[in-house]
Design a protein around this motif. Structure first.
Motif, PDB file in Angstrom:
ATOM      1  N   PHE A  64      -3.486 -10.379   1.545  1.00 43.96           N
ATOM      2  CA  PHE A  64      -2.843  -9.094   1.777  1.00 43.96           C
ATOM      3  C   PHE A  64      -3.365  -8.009   0.838  1.00 43.96           C
ATOM      4  CE2 PHE A  64       0.727 -11.075   4.203  1.00 43.96           C
ATOM      5  CZ  PHE A  64       0.786 -10.150   5.230  1.00 43.96           C
ATOM      6  N   ALA A  65      -3.801  -8.388  -0.364  1.00 45.40           N
ATOM      7  CA  ALA A  65      -4.286  -7.401  -1.326  1.00 45.40           C
ATOM      8  C   ALA A  65      -5.531  -6.691  -0.854  1.00 45.40           C
ATOM      9  CB  ALA A  65      -4.556  -8.071  -2.674  1.00 45.40           C
ATOM     10  N   ASN A  66      -6.251  -7.277   0.102  1.00 44.21           N
ATOM     11  CA  ASN A  66      -7.536  -6.731   0.513  1.00 44.21           C
ATOM     12  C   ASN A  66      -7.556  -6.265   1.958  1.00 44.21           C
ATOM     13  OD1 ASN A  66      -8.780  -6.975  -2.008  1.00 44.21           O
ATOM     14  ND2 ASN A  66      -9.290  -9.123  -1.634  1.00 44.21           N
ATOM     15  N   VAL A  67      -6.395  -5.831   2.456  1.00 44.58           N
ATOM     16  CA  VAL A  67      -6.331  -5.213   3.778  1.00 44.58           C
ATOM     17  C   VAL A  67      -5.491  -3.947   3.678  1.00 44.58           C
ATOM     18  CG1 VAL A  67      -6.541  -7.422   4.980  1.00 44.58           C
ATOM     19  CG2 VAL A  67      -4.265  -6.462   4.545  1.00 44.58           C
ATOM     20  N   MET A  68      -5.668  -3.069   4.676  1.00 38.93           N
ATOM     21  CA  MET A  68      -4.846  -1.870   4.800  1.00 38.93           C
ATOM     22  C   MET A  68      -4.326  -1.779   6.225  1.00 38.93           C
ATOM     23  SD  MET A  68      -6.922   0.978   2.549  1.00 38.93           S
ATOM     24  CE  MET A  68      -5.512   2.127   2.641  1.00 38.93           C
ATOM     25  N   PHE A  69      -3.101  -1.256   6.355  1.00 39.15           N
ATOM     26  CA  PHE A  69      -2.466  -1.118   7.653  1.00 39.15           C
ATOM     27  C   PHE A  69      -2.316   0.355   8.028  1.00 39.15           C
ATOM     28  CE2 PHE A  69      -0.859  -5.206   6.102  1.00 39.15           C
ATOM     29  CZ  PHE A  69      -1.089  -6.013   7.202  1.00 39.15           C
ATOM     30  N   ARG A  70      -2.296   0.626   9.332  1.00 33.93           N
ATOM     31  CA  ARG A  70      -1.952   1.954   9.816  1.00 33.93           C
ATOM     32  C   ARG A  70      -0.481   2.232   9.518  1.00 33.93           C
ATOM     33  NH1 ARG A  70      -6.855   4.183  10.495  1.00 33.93           N
ATOM     34  NH2 ARG A  70      -8.172   2.968  11.921  1.00 33.93           N
ATOM     35  N   HIS A  71      -0.134   3.501   9.408  1.00 30.84           N
ATOM     36  CA  HIS A  71       1.264   3.871   9.180  1.00 30.84           C
ATOM     37  C   HIS A  71       2.093   3.644  10.435  1.00 30.84           C
ATOM     38  CE1 HIS A  71       0.312   5.597   5.276  1.00 30.84           C
ATOM     39  NE2 HIS A  71      -0.671   6.281   5.824  1.00 30.84           N
ATOM     40  N   GLY A  72       3.318   3.203  10.254  1.00 31.22           N
ATOM     41  CA  GLY A  72       4.241   3.059  11.356  1.00 31.22           C
ATOM     42  C   GLY A  72       4.049   1.791  12.155  1.00 31.22           C
ATOM     43  N   ALA A  73       4.982   1.594  13.091  1.00 31.24           N
ATOM     44  CA  ALA A  73       4.953   0.423  13.958  1.00 31.24           C
ATOM     45  C   ALA A  73       4.380   0.792  15.321  1.00 31.24           C
ATOM     46  CB  ALA A  73       6.372  -0.143  14.094  1.00 31.24           C
ATOM     47  N   PRO A  74       3.822  -0.182  16.058  1.00 35.38           N
ATOM     48  CA  PRO A  74       3.720  -1.592  15.666  1.00 35.38           C
ATOM     49  C   PRO A  74       2.660  -1.803  14.593  1.00 35.38           C
ATOM     50  CG  PRO A  74       2.520  -1.219  17.696  1.00 35.38           C
ATOM     51  CD  PRO A  74       3.227   0.076  17.385  1.00 35.38           C
TER      52      PRO A  74
END
Length: 363
Positions: free
Chosen positions: A207-217
């Protein structure tokens, strides 16, 4: 400190957008490997990755290695930062560096807890885990040969090298006995995975080496920090991701649990490990029946990586905390080696190695 006039001239020569505009920059973070800056110039918005001035000379090759990988990923389904420009010339800023597209998203390790709506919506939160799993499954399917990465690693003999290479590394830094080390090492020498299909690896997937888009889903924005990338066995990335993942994470409201590299009790309500393994198999097309082999290797190898930090901890409280973590990892590796019924699984099945042709570097 970035020499902005020199950077601006280099950016002009590279034909990047924003020529003639002032360069604005902001220090984002300094990782164990590289410094990251946010760069703006007119319509250009990007990020710079560059080794800090005090970093050893070997980091220069590491930053160019990262560039090769993200450039090779362009046009694939793997979420990654856009490769924009690279500068191997150390006369510009003192170290090689590259510019990548700025990722508009959030990192789990920058949070005190899951951001909304993932803090309360457990179904949405499960999507985060599946997205991380999908990312590494898609990476395993990249045709690394056709993308010019034939010489990135040494896939031939990948598993045969692991115990000898990492044991030698531990011998160089060893300051104490690690109970369980020899048990796990002996088991790994005696066993091999059911099959070995070489592929592109991240090398430190969590998890430390990924980024997510804001909001869901939940949507994976980018896999980042590629300094340990290599061509080897992609299923080791999978095991690296789930080796700290409980068998069952279905305890809504239990905020005391931690794991998977998260600095907060963030695994409550997540899918159990078995569900992630099934998802990986579905997306990647690879079997996961031999995951115990990879879990033992991942725990054993991760323990050695953390032991290096612990041995140089000094007064650093964060690195001191690696001490007991290493002992737990070695204990876990040895216990799994002693209890797994791996021989039954492999009976009657031929272990094959397909394809051609490393901390101690990628590989």
């Amino acid at each position: 400190m970035i020499d902005l006039p020199r950077l601006a001239r280099w950016m002009d020569d590279a034909g990047l957008a924003g020529q003639g505009e002032p360069v604005e920059h902001r220090f984002v973070s300094g990782g164990t490997q590289n410094d990251i800056y946010e760069i703006r110039r007119g319509e250009l918005h990007c990020a710079m990755r560059i080794p800090p001035p005090s970093a050893p000379a070997g980091r220069d090759q590491g930053i160019l290695r990262e560039w090769r990988i993200i450039q090779a990923l362009d046009g694939t389904d793997v979420p990654h930062p856009e490769a924009m420009a690279v500068c191997p010339d150390t006369s510009i800023l003192g170290r090689p560096f590259y510019l990548m597209g700025f990722v508009d998203g959030w990192s789990p390790t920058d949070q005190r807890g899951w951001p909304a709506p993932f803090d309360t919506d457990l179904e949405a939160r499960q999507g985060l885990a599946y997205q991380v799993t999908d990312g590494i499954a898609l990476l395993s399917e990249v045709d690394w040969r056709s993308r010019g990465l034939d010489d990135l690693g040494r896939p031939d003999g990948f598993h045969e090298r692991q115990v000898g290479r990492w044991t030698a590394f531990l011998d160089r830094i060893k300051g104490r006995e690690l109970p369980g080390f020899d048990v796990a090492a002996a088991w790994l020498r005696a066993h091999r995975p059911l099959d070995y299909i070489p592929g592109l690896m991240h090398g430190d997937y969590q998890f430390a080496n990924v980024m997510f888009r804001h909001g869901a889903p939940a949507r994976l924005a980018a896999i980042v920090d590629w300094e340990m990338g290599t061509v080897g066995d992609p299923k080791l990335d999978l095991a690296w991701m789930v080796q700290g993942w409980p068998e069952d994470t279905r305890w809504p409201g239990d905020s005391g649990r931690t794991g998977a590299g998260l600095p907060f009790g963030g695994l409550a309500g997540m899918p159990p490990r078995a569900a992630l393994l099934a998802r990986y198999a579905e997306v990647s097309g690879r079997q996961v029946d031999d995951i115990d082999y990879y879990l033992i290797l991942a725990r054993w190898k991760f323990g050695i990586v953390l032991e290096q930090g612990y041995q140089r901890a000094g007064d650093d409280v964060k690195l001191q905390a690696f001490g007991p973590a290493v002992l737990e990892l070695m204990k876990g590796a040895a216990e799994l080696a002693e209890t797994t019924d791996y021989q039954t699984l492999t009976t009657g099945r031929r272990v094959t190695e397909r394809g051609s042709s490393g901390r101690p570097g990628p590989g």
